[in-house]
Design a protein around this motif. Structure first.
Motif, PDB file in Angstrom:
ATOM      1  N   ALA A  10       0.328  -1.269  -0.282  1.00  0.00           N
ATOM      2  CA  ALA A  10       0.292   0.424   0.417  1.00  0.00           C
ATOM      3  C   ALA A  10       1.057   1.183  -0.224  1.00  0.00           C
ATOM      4  O   ALA A  10       0.589   2.001  -0.673  1.00  0.00           O
ATOM      5  CB  ALA A  10      -0.673  -0.161   1.438  1.00  0.00           C
ATOM      6  N   GLY A  11       2.007   1.148   1.171  1.00  0.00           N
ATOM      7  CA  GLY A  11       2.675   2.401   0.580  1.00  0.00           C
ATOM      8  C   GLY A  11       3.475   2.987  -0.380  1.00  0.00           C
ATOM      9  O   GLY A  11       3.821   4.106  -0.932  1.00  0.00           O
ATOM     10  N   ASP A  12       3.331   2.101  -1.757  1.00  0.00           N
ATOM     11  CA  ASP A  12       3.981   2.367  -2.722  1.00  0.00           C
ATOM     12  C   ASP A  12       2.929   2.695  -3.420  1.00  0.00           C
ATOM     13  O   ASP A  12       3.089   2.759  -4.511  1.00  0.00           O
ATOM     14  CB  ASP A  12       4.833   0.989  -3.291  1.00  0.00           C
ATOM     15  N   LEU A  13       1.355   2.570  -3.454  1.00  0.00           N
ATOM     16  CA  LEU A  13       0.515   2.922  -4.638  1.00  0.00           C
ATOM     17  C   LEU A  13       0.028   4.475  -4.340  1.00  0.00           C
ATOM     18  O   LEU A  13       0.676   5.036  -2.983  1.00  0.00           O
ATOM     19  CB  LEU A  13      -0.385   2.748  -4.073  1.00  0.00           C
ATOM     20  N   GLY A  14      -0.269   4.945  -5.217  1.00  0.00           N
ATOM     21  CA  GLY A  14      -0.685   6.883  -5.730  1.00  0.00           C
ATOM     22  C   GLY A  14      -1.831   6.371  -4.713  1.00  0.00           C
ATOM     23  O   GLY A  14      -2.326   5.439  -4.414  1.00  0.00           O
ATOM     24  N   ILE A  21      -9.134   1.392  -4.718  1.00  0.00           N
ATOM     25  CA  ILE A  21      -9.411   0.182  -4.056  1.00  0.00           C
ATOM     26  C   ILE A  21      -9.839  -0.549  -2.999  1.00  0.00           C
ATOM     27  O   ILE A  21     -10.848  -1.241  -2.902  1.00  0.00           O
ATOM     28  CB  ILE A  21      -7.794  -0.664  -3.979  1.00  0.00           C
ATOM     29  N   LEU A  22     -10.043   0.379  -1.993  1.00  0.00           N
ATOM     30  CA  LEU A  22     -10.928   0.602  -0.355  1.00  0.00           C
ATOM     31  C   LEU A  22     -11.961   1.305  -1.178  1.00  0.00           C
ATOM     32  O   LEU A  22     -13.073   0.688  -0.591  1.00  0.00           O
ATOM     33  CB  LEU A  22      -9.981   2.283   0.267  1.00  0.00           C
ATOM     34  N   LEU A  45      -1.572  -1.165   5.346  1.00  0.00           N
ATOM     35  CA  LEU A  45      -0.073  -0.618   5.616  1.00  0.00           C
ATOM     36  C   LEU A  45       0.146  -1.533   5.982  1.00  0.00           C
ATOM     37  O   LEU A  45       1.671  -0.493   6.130  1.00  0.00           O
ATOM     38  CB  LEU A  45      -0.579   0.372   6.573  1.00  0.00           C
ATOM     39  N   GLU A  46       0.514  -2.657   7.095  1.00  0.00           N
ATOM     40  CA  GLU A  46       2.060  -3.627   6.986  1.00  0.00           C
ATOM     41  C   GLU A  46       3.019  -3.753   6.340  1.00  0.00           C
ATOM     42  O   GLU A  46       1.944  -4.011   4.713  1.00  0.00           O
ATOM     43  CB  GLU A  46       1.170  -4.782   7.461  1.00  0.00           C
ATOM     44  N   PRO A  47       4.115  -3.439   6.264  1.00  0.00           N
ATOM     45  CA  PRO A  47       5.321  -3.760   5.119  1.00  0.00           C
ATOM     46  C   PRO A  47       5.305  -4.697   4.434  1.00  0.00           C
ATOM     47  O   PRO A  47       6.002  -5.076   3.248  1.00  0.00           O
ATOM     48  CB  PRO A  47       6.306  -3.470   6.018  1.00  0.00           C
TER      49      PRO A  47
END
Length: 133
Positions: A10-14, A21-22, A45-47
């Motif tokens: 998720a951290g890599d998504l715009g 998605i949500l 959001l977990e890595p």
């Protein structure tokens, strides 16, 4: 179909892709199916979490289908939040997401497949190998 599946933490998504998605998950699970629960549980959001999605119409308010793959400890993964927009159902998108999720989990991982109870029989029709519904 697998070639159309995008994957990323998720951290890599715009923000637009994550939002779409949500939004799909809320529209299907909460609005359409009246399955109200805390979808935004922090696990996206977990890595180690990988989001999977198919985006057949980038101009649509949601992606076409999505899922998430969680890490639950050494050798343990959970594939869940598998969802397809109403107009794209019965085209194999969810099955493709399951297949890709199992590939990403790796051959030795135990994969728990989270599904709503009324869909367990459908999930059981797939070649999910080591996944447990």
């Amino acid at each position: 179909m697998e070639s159309r599946i995008a994957t990323a933490p998720a951290g890599d998504l715009g923000s637009s892709t994550l939002y779409r998605i949500l939004r799909l998950r809320v529209e299907v699970f909460a609005v359409e199916q009246s399955c109200v629960y805390n979808d935004l549980d922090g696990r996206d959001l977990e890595p180690e979490t990988i989001l999977l999605w198919v985006d057949l119409d980038p101009s649509a308010p949601t992606v076409s289908a999505a899922a998430r793959l969680l890490t639950d400890g050494p050798g343990r993964r959970t594939l869940g939040r598998i969802v397809t927009v109403a107009g794209q159902r019965h085209r194999g998108l969810a099955g493709s997401l399951i297949t890709r999720g199992l590939e990403l989990a790796g051959p030795s991982a135990r994969v728990d497949l989270h599904a709503q109870s009324h869909l367990e029989a459908w999930y059981a029709t797939h070649e999910i190998g080591r996944a447990h519904v």
